[in-house]
Motif scaffolding. Structure first.
Motif, mmCIF file in Angstrom:
data_model
loop_
_atom_site.group_PDB
_atom_site.id
_atom_site.type_symbol
_atom_site.label_atom_id
_atom_site.label_comp_id
_atom_site.label_asym_id
_atom_site.label_seq_id
_atom_site.Cartn_x
_atom_site.Cartn_y
_atom_site.Cartn_z
ATOM 1 N N LEU A 103 -1.569 -12.318 24.634
ATOM 2 C CA LEU A 103 -0.469 -13.253 24.891
ATOM 3 C C LEU A 103 0.724 -12.919 24.010
ATOM 4 O O LEU A 103 0.581 -12.406 22.893
ATOM 5 N N ARG A 104 1.901 -13.239 24.510
ATOM 6 C CA ARG A 104 3.107 -13.056 23.718
ATOM 7 C C ARG A 104 3.172 -14.127 22.639
ATOM 8 O O ARG A 104 2.562 -15.185 22.761
ATOM 9 N N ALA A 105 3.923 -13.835 21.599
ATOM 10 C CA ALA A 105 3.922 -14.739 20.442
ATOM 11 C C ALA A 105 4.496 -16.108 20.775
ATOM 12 O O ALA A 105 4.130 -17.106 20.156
ATOM 13 N N HIS A 106 5.417 -16.191 21.732
ATOM 14 C CA HIS A 106 6.017 -17.493 22.019
ATOM 15 C C HIS A 106 5.308 -18.250 23.145
ATOM 16 O O HIS A 106 5.725 -19.337 23.530
ATOM 17 N N ASP A 107 4.228 -17.683 23.687
ATOM 18 C CA ASP A 107 3.425 -18.418 24.660
ATOM 19 C C ASP A 107 2.574 -19.466 23.944
ATOM 20 O O ASP A 107 2.125 -19.259 22.819
ATOM 21 N N VAL A 108 2.350 -20.579 24.607
ATOM 22 C CA VAL A 108 1.548 -21.671 24.045
ATOM 23 C C VAL A 108 0.273 -21.794 24.868
ATOM 24 O O VAL A 108 0.326 -22.062 26.064
ATOM 25 N N VAL A 109 -0.891 -21.598 24.233
ATOM 26 C CA VAL A 109 -2.157 -21.637 24.944
ATOM 27 C C VAL A 109 -3.002 -22.791 24.425
ATOM 28 O O VAL A 109 -2.975 -23.106 23.231
ATOM 29 N N ALA A 110 -3.737 -23.443 25.312
ATOM 30 C CA ALA A 110 -4.600 -24.557 24.922
ATOM 31 C C ALA A 110 -5.852 -24.533 25.790
ATOM 32 O O ALA A 110 -5.819 -24.100 26.955
ATOM 33 N N ARG A 111 -6.969 -24.994 25.211
ATOM 34 C CA ARG A 111 -8.187 -25.179 26.001
ATOM 35 C C ARG A 111 -8.161 -26.603 26.531
ATOM 36 O O ARG A 111 -8.197 -27.568 25.772
ATOM 37 N N THR A 112 -8.118 -26.728 27.852
ATOM 38 C CA THR A 112 -7.936 -28.052 28.453
ATOM 39 C C THR A 112 -9.144 -28.524 29.248
ATOM 40 O O THR A 112 -9.128 -29.608 29.816
ATOM 41 N N GLY A 113 -10.191 -27.713 29.327
ATOM 42 C CA GLY A 113 -11.411 -28.098 30.021
ATOM 43 C C GLY A 113 -12.571 -27.277 29.491
ATOM 44 O O GLY A 113 -12.409 -26.455 28.580
ATOM 45 N N ALA A 114 -13.741 -27.459 30.055
ATOM 46 C CA ALA A 114 -14.926 -26.746 29.569
ATOM 47 C C ALA A 114 -14.713 -25.239 29.611
ATOM 48 O O ALA A 114 -15.004 -24.526 28.649
ATOM 49 N N GLN A 167 11.817 -8.856 21.909
ATOM 50 C CA GLN A 167 11.328 -8.051 23.022
ATOM 51 C C GLN A 167 10.501 -8.901 23.982
ATOM 52 O O GLN A 167 9.616 -9.644 23.561
ATOM 53 N N GLU A 168 10.769 -8.777 25.255
ATOM 54 C CA GLU A 168 10.117 -9.600 26.273
ATOM 55 C C GLU A 168 8.614 -9.371 26.324
ATOM 56 O O GLU A 168 7.835 -10.295 26.541
ATOM 57 N N ASP A 169 8.176 -8.114 26.108
ATOM 58 C CA ASP A 169 6.753 -7.797 26.247
ATOM 59 C C ASP A 169 6.019 -7.750 24.911
ATOM 60 O O ASP A 169 4.936 -7.169 24.814
ATOM 61 N N ALA A 170 6.598 -8.355 23.867
ATOM 62 C CA ALA A 170 5.945 -8.344 22.547
ATOM 63 C C ALA A 170 4.629 -9.110 22.624
ATOM 64 O O ALA A 170 4.570 -10.212 23.162
ATOM 65 N N SER A 171 3.567 -8.524 22.083
ATOM 66 C CA SER A 171 2.254 -9.165 22.111
ATOM 67 C C SER A 171 1.896 -9.701 20.737
ATOM 68 O O SER A 171 2.441 -9.269 19.715
ATOM 69 N N MET A 172 0.940 -10.638 20.725
ATOM 70 C CA MET A 172 0.481 -11.191 19.461
ATOM 71 C C MET A 172 -0.169 -10.120 18.595
ATOM 72 O O MET A 172 -0.040 -10.127 17.374
ATOM 73 N N ALA A 173 -0.900 -9.213 19.226
ATOM 74 C CA ALA A 173 -1.589 -8.183 18.457
ATOM 75 C C ALA A 173 -0.605 -7.318 17.681
ATOM 76 O O ALA A 173 -0.811 -6.997 16.499
ATOM 77 N N GLU A 174 0.507 -6.938 18.326
ATOM 78 C CA GLU A 174 1.510 -6.115 17.655
ATOM 79 C C GLU A 174 2.216 -6.898 16.554
ATOM 80 O O GLU A 174 2.475 -6.385 15.463
ATOM 81 N N ASP A 194 -4.529 -16.509 14.816
ATOM 82 C CA ASP A 194 -4.642 -17.954 15.028
ATOM 83 C C ASP A 194 -3.349 -18.649 14.604
ATOM 84 O O ASP A 194 -2.869 -19.572 15.281
ATOM 85 N N ALA A 195 -2.810 -18.227 13.476
ATOM 86 C CA ALA A 195 -1.558 -18.827 12.995
ATOM 87 C C ALA A 195 -0.426 -18.568 13.980
ATOM 88 O O ALA A 195 0.398 -19.452 14.255
ATOM 89 N N LEU A 196 -0.374 -17.370 14.536
ATOM 90 C CA LEU A 196 0.651 -17.050 15.528
ATOM 91 C C LEU A 196 0.509 -17.925 16.766
ATOM 92 O O LEU A 196 1.498 -18.395 17.331
ATOM 93 N N THR A 197 -0.725 -18.155 17.177
ATOM 94 C CA THR A 197 -0.973 -18.993 18.353
ATOM 95 C C THR A 197 -0.470 -20.408 18.130
ATOM 96 O O THR A 197 0.151 -21.016 19.009
ATOM 97 N N VAL A 198 -0.722 -20.944 16.956
ATOM 98 C CA VAL A 198 -0.338 -22.319 16.655
ATOM 99 C C VAL A 198 1.169 -22.455 16.502
ATOM 100 O O VAL A 198 1.789 -23.381 17.036
ATOM 101 N N LEU A 199 1.788 -21.509 15.775
ATOM 102 C CA LEU A 199 3.203 -21.666 15.432
ATOM 103 C C LEU A 199 4.139 -21.214 16.544
ATOM 104 O O LEU A 199 5.188 -21.814 16.756
#
Length: 658
Positions: free
Chosen positions: A559-570, A35-42, A77-82
């Motif tokens: 965020l959706r499960a297949h999005d990749v997020v990173a902290r890149t600055g302060a 599903q296009e709008d699947a969220s990490m929370a779900e 957290d695991a979903l974010t990483v994988l």
């Protein structure tokens, strides 16, 4: 590469309901992932209904990120990483492992099959953490499922496949692929590749699984990513054979592992250390998944020389176990370790006398009457002491000794040469070609026993050196693991638990390449916390850190499960959105903006309201490389700030307000 299976035939097999397929929670995960709008929370909510899968998912995430100060401890957290693809395929693999641990195919060893699959998974991931040819979490799933064609045939045709497996075991040279094609119209390599492709795995994965199942190298271009992935799967299957091999077959299997490791540009030492890491991880995963796994000898201790000569061929004195004498002994047996001696003498009377003398000194004695056979025997059995009669081969003895000393096995043997009236010139020649001592013939028993003490001291030193080397190899293996973990920790932001800029840059390069190959859209979102400096200056950095952690939690929740997020600055985050158009990325970005705006930020006694400015960019004809994509997202973020903050903007479209 892999001969395609007729689509109608594959659909027919799927419709039968007998083809191995995901069940329960795994099926729900795979459906949500589409599903296009699947969220990490779900996604996290579904995963939490299966505690066993939760543990496996978190362990897999920690295997990718490393064991730093902030290990992965939550499902989100695991979903974010994988990411979505890995979690979806991992759910599939673990579901099959749970529901197909046994079956009706009598000749199919289900326990051994899953043990091998688990080694494959661990090995492919361990290799890819070094080669970076693919995402390590995704290729773990490839290793776990690379042999699924065998399981499918055992499930679909239990009786017929059992007959084929039985015939293959009993018949030398049996062509199992020909038998499978004749009986089923396909073989397990073709069926496995088709199933992986049907489950949405990249083509390079399904092709590599086919190549490995066939045991061939394939036609991938040398040096290409496809060739590296293919060689990785072949290497992993060889390591699986090593882990499951008997003591008798392990040396030969180790030789194959070293050969395949060299194709991945690992030297022998590196390959052996990698095998140790894989074996340890296999045992850990086996305990978690209740899959048969056991400890194997350290890879450094596995001898890869040719098989030894049958021990029954040795002529051995059967004296009682005696001890190596101490340094001041005159040759009487005391309590120590028994040593092996080899005599090379043509005269049977001289051999008998030497056998009696060495036996009384506590040696196991083997004899040869030919110098060439003696050298071969020494290389095969590595005795601690070797006594050679120079008269056996005259000056040719020099050549044989030189050859022996050039080998690893020959370097540790204490060699005594006996000769008729040796003069100084003769002794020099003997020492130059590798002798440790020279005695006149017939050798005085008392003098010989005294010289043996030097040999024993030398053997003792050699053993100590070998023990030291083994410890060094062990420490080197541990150091390599520690270095790998430190390298992985370097990819993690300890404050938010998100990956850092270094991780994002590497992942961006991978996703850009995938977008190029597949001609699929790729979007980038830059998020900057508005007026965050004011929070730090007014309330202190501790409050600022607490606020950032909660902003990160808000991002993670939408965020959706297949999005990749990173902290890149302060106070800056970058989000990579694979297979996402500009319009869909804007929807995702506005969801992020709203989540932060509506979040209750608590820092100590403070209750804060924060907002973010968000820039969006998508790959198009004007975006020529990955760096340009990030710059476009940054330009959009700057426009959002200049337009009043708490906005989503894109330079490729007109700025949009909140």
């Amino acid at each position: 590469m892999a001969p395609p299976i007729d689509t109608a035939r594959l659909e027919e097999l799927k419709a039968s309901g007998d083809l191995p397929s995901p069940k329960g929670v795994a099926l729900a995960i795979m459906r949500l992932a589409t599903q296009e709008d699947a969220s990490m929370a779900e996604m996290a909510r579904i995963i939490r209904t299966d505690p066993a899968f939760v543990g496996r998912l978190i362990k897999a995430a920690n295997g990718v990120i490393g064991f730093g100060r902030r290990p992965i401890a939550s499902v989100q957290d695991a979903l974010t990483v994988l990411g979505m693809p890995a979690v979806r395929t991992m759910a599939l693999g673990f579901s099959l492992m749970t529901h197909f641990r046994s079956g009706p195919c009598k000749a199919f060893n289900y326990a051994r099959y899953w043990s091998a699959c688990l080694v494959n998974a661990v090995a492919t991931q361990a290799v890819t953490l070094r080669t970076r040819a693919a995402a390590p979490d995704e290729i773990y799933c490839l290793g776990l499922l690379s042999r699924v064609g065998e399981l499918a045939l055992a499930t679909l045709y239990p009786v017929e496949y059992s007959e084929i497996l039985t015939a293959a075991e009993k018949t030398p040279g049996f062509d199992i692929f020909e038998a499978e094609n004749k009986r089923f119209g396909m073989d397990h390599a073709e069926l496995g590749a088709a199933m992986l492709a049907d489950w949405g795995m990249p083509r390079v994965f399904s092709e590599s699984a086919y190549v490995a199942a066939r045991g061939i190298e394939g036609t991938f271009v040398e040096g290409s990513r496809e060739r590296t992935v293919s060689n990785t799967v072949l290497f992993a299957q060889a390591v699986a054979e090593l882990c499951l091999a008997s003591d008798a077959t392990r040396p030969g299997t180790m030789r194959r592992v070293l050969t395949l490791g060299s194709r991945l540009e690992f030297d022998e030492s590196g390959t052996r250390q990698l095998c140790n890491v894989i074996a340890n991880d296999w045992a850990d995963w086996g305990a978690l998944l209740s899959v048969e796994a056991h400890r194997i000898p350290p890879a450094e201790s596995i001898d890869t020389s040719e098989p030894e000569v049958d021990e029954d061929a040795l002529t051995v004195q059967e004296e009682p176990e005696s001890l190596i004498t101490d340094e001041n002994s005159t040759g009487n047996a005391s309590t120590a370790t028994r040593l092996r001696a080899l005599t090379a003498m043509a005269d049977p009377l001289a051999r008998a006398a030497m056998r009696q003398l060495l036996g009384s000194a506590g040696y196991h004695v083997a004899e040869e009457s030919d110098i060439a056979l003696a050298v071969e025997h020494a290389l095969d059995h590595e005795p601690e002491l070797m006594i050679i009669d120079w008269a056996m081969a005259g000056e040719s003895t020099k050549e044989f000794l030189s050859t022996l000393r050039k080998t690893r096995a020959g370097q540790g043997i204490f060699i005594i040469v006996v000769a008729e009236s040796p003069d100084d010139e003769f002794r020099v020649r003997a020492f130059e070609c590798g002798a440790d001592d020279v005695l006149a013939k017939p050798a005085s028993p008392r003098l010989l026993l005294a010289r043996l003490q030097a040999g024993r001291r030398m053997s003792s030193l050699q053993r100590e050196i070998e023990r030291d080397r083994e410890e060094i190899r062990h420490y080197a293996a541990e150091l390599a693991v520690s270095n790998r973990r430190l390298q992985e920790v370097a990819m993690l932001d300890p404050l938010t638990g998100f990956p850092n800029r270094r991780f994002f840059i590497e992942r961006l390069a991978q996703e850009w390449a995938a977008s190029t190959r597949n001609k699929r859209p790729l979007s980038c979102v830059m998020v900057d916390v508005d007026s965050f400096r004011v929070v730090n200056e007014s309330h202190g950095h501790e409050a600022g850190d607490a606020a950032l952690r909660q902003v990160a939690a808000a991002l993670r929740s939408v965020l959706r499960a297949h999005d990749v997020v990173a902290r890149t600055g302060a106070d800056e985050f970058l989000i990579l959105c694979p297979d996402t158009s500009l319009e869909a990325a804007q929807v995702c970005a506005d969801r992020v903006r709203a989540a932060v705006e509506n979040a209750d930020i608590v820092a100590g006694m403070l209750a804060l309201r924060l907002t973010v400015s968000v820039g969006v960019a998508c790959r198009d004809s004007s975006v020529t490389d990955a760096d340009t994509l990030v710059r476009r997202a940054e330009q959009g973020m700057e426009i959002a700030k200049q337009s009043g903050r708490n906005r989503v903007s894109a330079v490729q479209l007109r700025p949009q307000s909140a």
